[in-house]
Write an enzyme that holds these catalytic residues in place. Structure first.
Site, PDB file in Angstrom:
ATOM      1  N   ASN A 270       0.852  -1.194   0.000  1.00 47.57           N
ATOM      2  CA  ASN A 270       0.000   0.000   0.000  1.00 47.57           C
ATOM      3  C   ASN A 270       0.889   1.246   0.000  1.00 47.57           C
ATOM      4  O   ASN A 270       2.112   1.137  -0.054  1.00 47.57           O
ATOM      5  CB  ASN A 270      -0.951  -0.024   1.203  1.00 47.57           C
ATOM      6  CG  ASN A 270      -0.182  -0.132   2.500  1.00 47.57           C
ATOM      7  OD1 ASN A 270       0.571   0.754   2.852  1.00 47.57           O
ATOM      8  ND2 ASN A 270      -0.345  -1.253   3.201  1.00 47.57           N
TER       9      ASN A 270
ATOM     10  N   ASP B 110      -4.083  -6.599   5.234  1.00 49.14           N
ATOM     11  CA  ASP B 110      -5.064  -7.485   5.887  1.00 49.14           C
ATOM     12  C   ASP B 110      -4.972  -8.916   5.356  1.00 49.14           C
ATOM     13  O   ASP B 110      -5.266  -9.865   6.066  1.00 49.14           O
ATOM     14  CB  ASP B 110      -6.483  -6.935   5.670  1.00 49.14           C
ATOM     15  CG  ASP B 110      -6.700  -5.647   6.447  1.00 49.14           C
ATOM     16  OD1 ASP B 110      -6.216  -5.576   7.589  1.00 49.14           O
ATOM     17  OD2 ASP B 110      -7.319  -4.717   5.912  1.00 49.14           O
TER      18      ASP B 110
ATOM     19  N   LYS C  24       9.239 -17.198 -10.520  1.00 51.25           N
ATOM     20  CA  LYS C  24       8.459 -16.097 -11.095  1.00 51.25           C
ATOM     21  C   LYS C  24       7.283 -16.633 -11.922  1.00 51.25           C
ATOM     22  O   LYS C  24       7.472 -17.552 -12.733  1.00 51.25           O
ATOM     23  CB  LYS C  24       9.393 -15.257 -11.982  1.00 51.25           C
ATOM     24  CG  LYS C  24       8.738 -14.048 -12.574  1.00 51.25           C
ATOM     25  CD  LYS C  24       9.734 -13.262 -13.419  1.00 51.25           C
ATOM     26  CE  LYS C  24       8.982 -12.196 -14.195  1.00 51.25           C
ATOM     27  NZ  LYS C  24       9.815 -11.575 -15.226  1.00 51.25           N
TER      28      LYS C  24
ATOM     29  N   PRO D 127      -2.513 -12.175  10.432  1.00 43.92           N
ATOM     30  CA  PRO D 127      -2.831 -11.955  11.855  1.00 43.92           C
ATOM     31  C   PRO D 127      -3.068 -10.473  12.103  1.00 43.92           C
ATOM     32  O   PRO D 127      -2.434  -9.624  11.453  1.00 43.92           O
ATOM     33  CB  PRO D 127      -1.575 -12.436  12.590  1.00 43.92           C
ATOM     34  CG  PRO D 127      -0.489 -12.461  11.558  1.00 43.92           C
ATOM     35  CD  PRO D 127      -1.150 -12.652  10.226  1.00 43.92           C
TER      36      PRO D 127
ATOM     37  N   ILE E 221      -2.208  -7.698  14.266  1.00 41.75           N
ATOM     38  CA  ILE E 221      -1.166  -7.432  15.277  1.00 41.75           C
ATOM     39  C   ILE E 221      -1.745  -6.625  16.438  1.00 41.75           C
ATOM     40  O   ILE E 221      -1.573  -6.959  17.612  1.00 41.75           O
ATOM     41  CB  ILE E 221       0.018  -6.671  14.631  1.00 41.75           C
ATOM     42  CG1 ILE E 221       0.563  -7.466  13.442  1.00 41.75           C
ATOM     43  CG2 ILE E 221       1.111  -6.397  15.658  1.00 41.75           C
ATOM     44  CD1 ILE E 221       1.506  -6.692  12.543  1.00 41.75           C
TER      45      ILE E 221
ATOM     46  N   PHE F 262      -4.461   2.916  14.988  1.00 43.34           N
ATOM     47  CA  PHE F 262      -4.824   3.913  13.988  1.00 43.34           C
ATOM     48  C   PHE F 262      -5.982   3.350  13.169  1.00 43.34           C
ATOM     49  O   PHE F 262      -6.171   2.144  13.101  1.00 43.34           O
ATOM     50  CB  PHE F 262      -3.635   4.216  13.064  1.00 43.34           C
ATOM     51  CG  PHE F 262      -2.779   5.350  13.562  1.00 43.34           C
ATOM     52  CD1 PHE F 262      -1.978   5.188  14.673  1.00 43.34           C
ATOM     53  CD2 PHE F 262      -2.804   6.581  12.918  1.00 43.34           C
ATOM     54  CE1 PHE F 262      -1.203   6.233  15.148  1.00 43.34           C
ATOM     55  CE2 PHE F 262      -2.033   7.634  13.383  1.00 43.34           C
ATOM     56  CZ  PHE F 262      -1.232   7.461  14.493  1.00 43.34           C
TER      57      PHE F 262
ATOM     58  N   LYS G 287     -13.793   0.004  15.831  1.00 40.73           N
ATOM     59  CA  LYS G 287     -12.466  -0.641  15.986  1.00 40.73           C
ATOM     60  C   LYS G 287     -11.972  -0.534  17.429  1.00 40.73           C
ATOM     61  O   LYS G 287     -11.366  -1.464  17.962  1.00 40.73           O
ATOM     62  CB  LYS G 287     -11.437   0.019  15.063  1.00 40.73           C
ATOM     63  CG  LYS G 287     -11.423  -0.575  13.664  1.00 40.73           C
ATOM     64  CD  LYS G 287     -10.383   0.046  12.754  1.00 40.73           C
ATOM     65  CE  LYS G 287     -10.642  -0.457  11.326  1.00 40.73           C
ATOM     66  NZ  LYS G 287     -10.135   0.377  10.284  1.00 40.73           N
TER      67      LYS G 287
ATOM     68  N   LYS H  53     -11.429  -4.173  18.948  1.00 34.63           N
ATOM     69  CA  LYS H  53     -10.038  -4.600  19.164  1.00 34.63           C
ATOM     70  C   LYS H  53      -9.597  -4.400  20.612  1.00 34.63           C
ATOM     71  O   LYS H  53      -8.457  -4.618  20.953  1.00 34.63           O
ATOM     72  CB  LYS H  53      -9.107  -3.849  18.203  1.00 34.63           C
ATOM     73  CG  LYS H  53      -9.397  -4.113  16.717  1.00 34.63           C
ATOM     74  CD  LYS H  53      -8.207  -3.772  15.825  1.00 34.63           C
ATOM     75  CE  LYS H  53      -8.555  -3.952  14.346  1.00 34.63           C
ATOM     76  NZ  LYS H  53      -7.389  -3.947  13.462  1.00 34.63           N
TER      77      LYS H  53
HETATM   78  O1  PMT Z   1       2.933   5.997   6.637  1.00 36.25           O
HETATM   79  P1  PMT Z   1       2.367   7.321   6.195  1.00 36.25           P
HETATM   80  O2  PMT Z   1       2.518   7.568   4.720  1.00 36.25           O
HETATM   81  O3  PMT Z   1       2.867   8.478   7.034  1.00 36.25           O
HETATM   82  O4  PMT Z   1       0.767   7.273   6.414  1.00 36.25           O
HETATM   83  C1  PMT Z   1       0.242   7.185   7.713  1.00 36.25           C
HETATM   84  C2  PMT Z   1      -0.932   6.211   7.784  1.00 36.25           C
HETATM   85  C3  PMT Z   1      -2.088   6.754   6.944  1.00 36.25           C
HETATM   86  C4  PMT Z   1      -0.509   4.827   7.253  1.00 36.25           C
HETATM   87  C5  PMT Z   1      -1.309   6.098   9.306  1.00 36.25           C
HETATM   88  O5  PMT Z   1      -1.699   7.369   9.777  1.00 36.25           O
HETATM   89  C6  PMT Z   1      -2.448   5.109   9.512  1.00 36.25           C
HETATM   90  O6  PMT Z   1      -3.620   5.415   9.419  1.00 36.25           O
HETATM   91  N1  PMT Z   1      -2.070   3.833   9.837  1.00 36.25           N
HETATM   92  C7  PMT Z   1      -3.030   2.716   9.960  1.00 36.25           C
HETATM   93  C8  PMT Z   1      -3.341   2.210   8.592  1.00 36.25           C
HETATM   94  C9  PMT Z   1      -4.264   1.003   8.629  1.00 36.25           C
HETATM   95  O7  PMT Z   1      -3.842  -0.066   8.290  1.00 36.25           O
HETATM   96  O8  PMT Z   1      -5.456   1.237   9.115  1.00 36.25           O
HETATM   97  P2  PMT Z   1      -6.623   0.093   9.301  1.00 36.25           P
HETATM   98  O9  PMT Z   1      -7.827   0.874   9.619  1.00 36.25           O
HETATM   99  O10 PMT Z   1      -6.642  -0.823   8.129  1.00 36.25           O
HETATM  100  O11 PMT Z   1      -6.104  -0.727  10.552  1.00 36.25           O
HETATM  101  C10 PMT Z   1      -6.518  -0.445  11.868  1.00 36.25           C
HETATM  102  C11 PMT Z   1      -5.414  -0.716  12.855  1.00 36.25           C
HETATM  103  O12 PMT Z   1      -5.120  -2.114  12.903  1.00 36.25           O
HETATM  104  C12 PMT Z   1      -4.101  -0.019  12.563  1.00 36.25           C
HETATM  105  O13 PMT Z   1      -3.562   0.413  13.794  1.00 36.25           O
HETATM  106  C13 PMT Z   1      -3.228  -1.112  11.974  1.00 36.25           C
HETATM  107  O14 PMT Z   1      -1.844  -0.910  12.268  1.00 36.25           O
HETATM  108  C14 PMT Z   1      -3.754  -2.342  12.697  1.00 36.25           C
HETATM  109  N2  PMT Z   1      -3.649  -3.603  11.945  1.00 36.25           N
HETATM  110  C15 PMT Z   1      -4.366  -3.788  10.804  1.00 36.25           C
HETATM  111  C16 PMT Z   1      -4.318  -5.010  10.157  1.00 36.25           C
HETATM  112  C17 PMT Z   1      -3.487  -6.040  10.679  1.00 36.25           C
HETATM  113  N3  PMT Z   1      -3.394  -7.220  10.078  1.00 36.25           N
HETATM  114  N4  PMT Z   1      -2.788  -5.817  11.796  1.00 36.25           N
HETATM  115  C18 PMT Z   1      -2.856  -4.629  12.433  1.00 36.25           C
HETATM  116  O15 PMT Z   1      -2.182  -4.443  13.466  1.00 36.25           O
END
Ligand code: PMT
Length: 396
Positions: A209, A278, A288, A304, A306, A322, A336, A340
């Site tokens: 991403n 995800d 390849k 998973p 995290i 986040f 969330k 979570k």
């Molecule tokens: O890196 P930059 O370019 O500065 O951009 C910052 C950002 C936009 C990436 C950052 O501010 C941000 O929003 N990070 C979280 C991005 C994200 O994956 O959001 P989500 O809504 O999909 O996930 C929710 C939370 O679960 C996040 O804290 C993520 O780290 C966590 N997560 C998600 C999936 C997974 N398999 N494991 C996780 O821990």
């Protein structure tokens, strides 16, 4: 956060705005700062060391090779003395030296020798400010978390009109007062995830991403400045690793999960800022994939979570997640937070192209059980300090 009782090392470089330096010193002293001044050789042409000594109440230094000055307070001691290093005015030439790590005079040597945050107030002709070399230097310095105050727009000493004037001493002193973090996280261990993950399809391809890691790295730098011991678990980025931060480099979500779970038990605070994929391809082919067919179908399996795994530990740290959302930001963030089992969540509306992924700025809506606050659009470094201030208050 204030410079009251803090040691401010003021570096003055050789631009016409240096004539405002005694006034700047007075403003800093009025806010309670202990100020020591270092001048470059060209700054001596614009401002009198005697005036600076009088207003700061401290001896002024201008030479790396001055044995008397070294005997009183050597350059390494001076670098250690500083809680913050402010360079005002910062010329285009000095910014270039800072970018390239030159250490050929006292001030540039101090910049390398200090662990204190560096803040600069540029001042130069508008054409020089817009020159691509200067703008590239600005970008590199920002990436290294050098805080840049201004410049302001207006009429310049050379007669040009445009961006390049040093901010007024009053504004610099005010902004500096906000820039210095208090050590509210002293004695705490903070783990932060940052950047994207890469999920391999075959040896040459992956899905990922647009996360640059800027937000997570800014948090790591801010937590360190606020006194914490910091572990940064980073996906692939182009960023410079922050000083004095233990950094673990990973690629995939599974690797990030493993690194976090190995160390998180010793942490007081966990911040999940990484944009973790995800899903990952169900299989990574060892060779390849050849383009033999008109269509290619890949099957994905869930990675998973995290953040959720950390928050569901038997003895979880304070956990801040986040949420990157493109719609219904509040509703999705709150769901969330509950699902979570988080202590806090910071949501960014990534449908706004000025903020979020791979931008210099962000804006956050922060929620915790029983409270919420909006942090207005600002540089990621500034937001990181504001967010960690909130964390420290809720953590208590
Ligand atoms: O890196 P930059 O370019 O500065 O951009 C910052 C950002 C936009 C990436 C950052 O501010 C941000 O929003 N990070 C979280 C991005 C994200 O994956 O959001 P989500 O809504 O999909 O996930 C929710 C939370 O679960 C996040 O804290 C993520 O780290 C966590 N997560 C998600 C999936 C997974 N398999 N494991 C996780 O821990």
């Amino acid at each position: 956060m204030s410079i009251n009782n803090k040691n401010v090392l003021l570096g003055i470089t050789g631009g016409i705005a240096a004539y405002k330096a005694p006034d700047l010193v007075r403003k800093l002293v009025a806010l309670g700062a202990n100020v020591r001044v270092v001048l470059t050789q060209s700054a001596l042409e614009f401002v009198s060391p005697l005036a600076l000594q009088a207003v700061s109440g401290n001896p002024v230094s201008d030479n790396l090779l001055d044995k008397d000055a070294e005997a009183a307070m050597g350059h390494i001691e001076l670098a250690r003395w500083a809680d913050i290093l402010l360079i005002a005015p910062a010329t285009a030439n000095f910014m270039a030296k800072l970018t390239h790590g030159l250490a050929d005079d006292l001030l540039s040597t101090l910049c390398l020798a200090t662990a204190a945050p560096i803040v600069i107030a540029p001042a130069m002709n508008q054409q020089m400010w817009h020159a691509s070399a200067t703008q590239q230097n600005v970008n590199v310095l920002r990436q290294r978390h050098v805080r840049i105050l201004g410049p302001a727009a207006g009429e310049q000493a050379c007669g040009d009109v445009g961006l390049g004037r040093m901010l007024e001493p009053q504004d610099i002193a005010h902004l500096l007062n906000e820039a210095l973090p208090s050590k509210v996280l002293l004695g705490k261990k903070v783990m932060i995830t940052a950047g994207p993950t890469q999920e391999a399809i075959d040896p040459v391809r992956y899905i990922s991403n647009h996360s640059s890691g800027k937000m997570g790295y800014a948090l790591a730098k801010a937590a360190q400045a606020m006194g914490a011991e910091v572990v940064l678990v980073s996906g692939p980025t182009n960023l410079v690793v922050p000083q004095a931060v233990t950094t673990v480099q990973v690629k995939s979500a599974e690797q990030m999960h493993q690194s976090v779970m190995e160390q998180v038990a010793t942490c007081d605070i966990f911040i999940g800022c990484a944009a973790v994929a995800d899903y990952r391809p169900a299989q990574t082919t060892p060779q390849k994939i050849k383009k033999n067919d008109q269509e290619l179908t890949l099957t994905f399996v869930k990675n998973p979570d995290i953040l959720s795994d950390v928050a569901h530990l038997q003895h979880p740290p304070f956990t801040l997640g986040f949420a990157a959302e493109t719609q219904n930001v509040r509703e999705y963030a709150l769901s969330k937070l509950a699902r979570k089992k988080l202590n806090m969540i910071a949501a960014n509306d990534v449908s706004d192209s000025r903020i979020g992924f791979n931008s210099e700025q962000n804006a956050l809506s922060v929620f915790w059980p029983g409270g919420e606050v909006t942090l207005a659009m600002a540089d990621k470094q500034k937001l990181a300090l504001q967010l960690l201030q909130l964390v420290s208050e809720q953590f208590k």
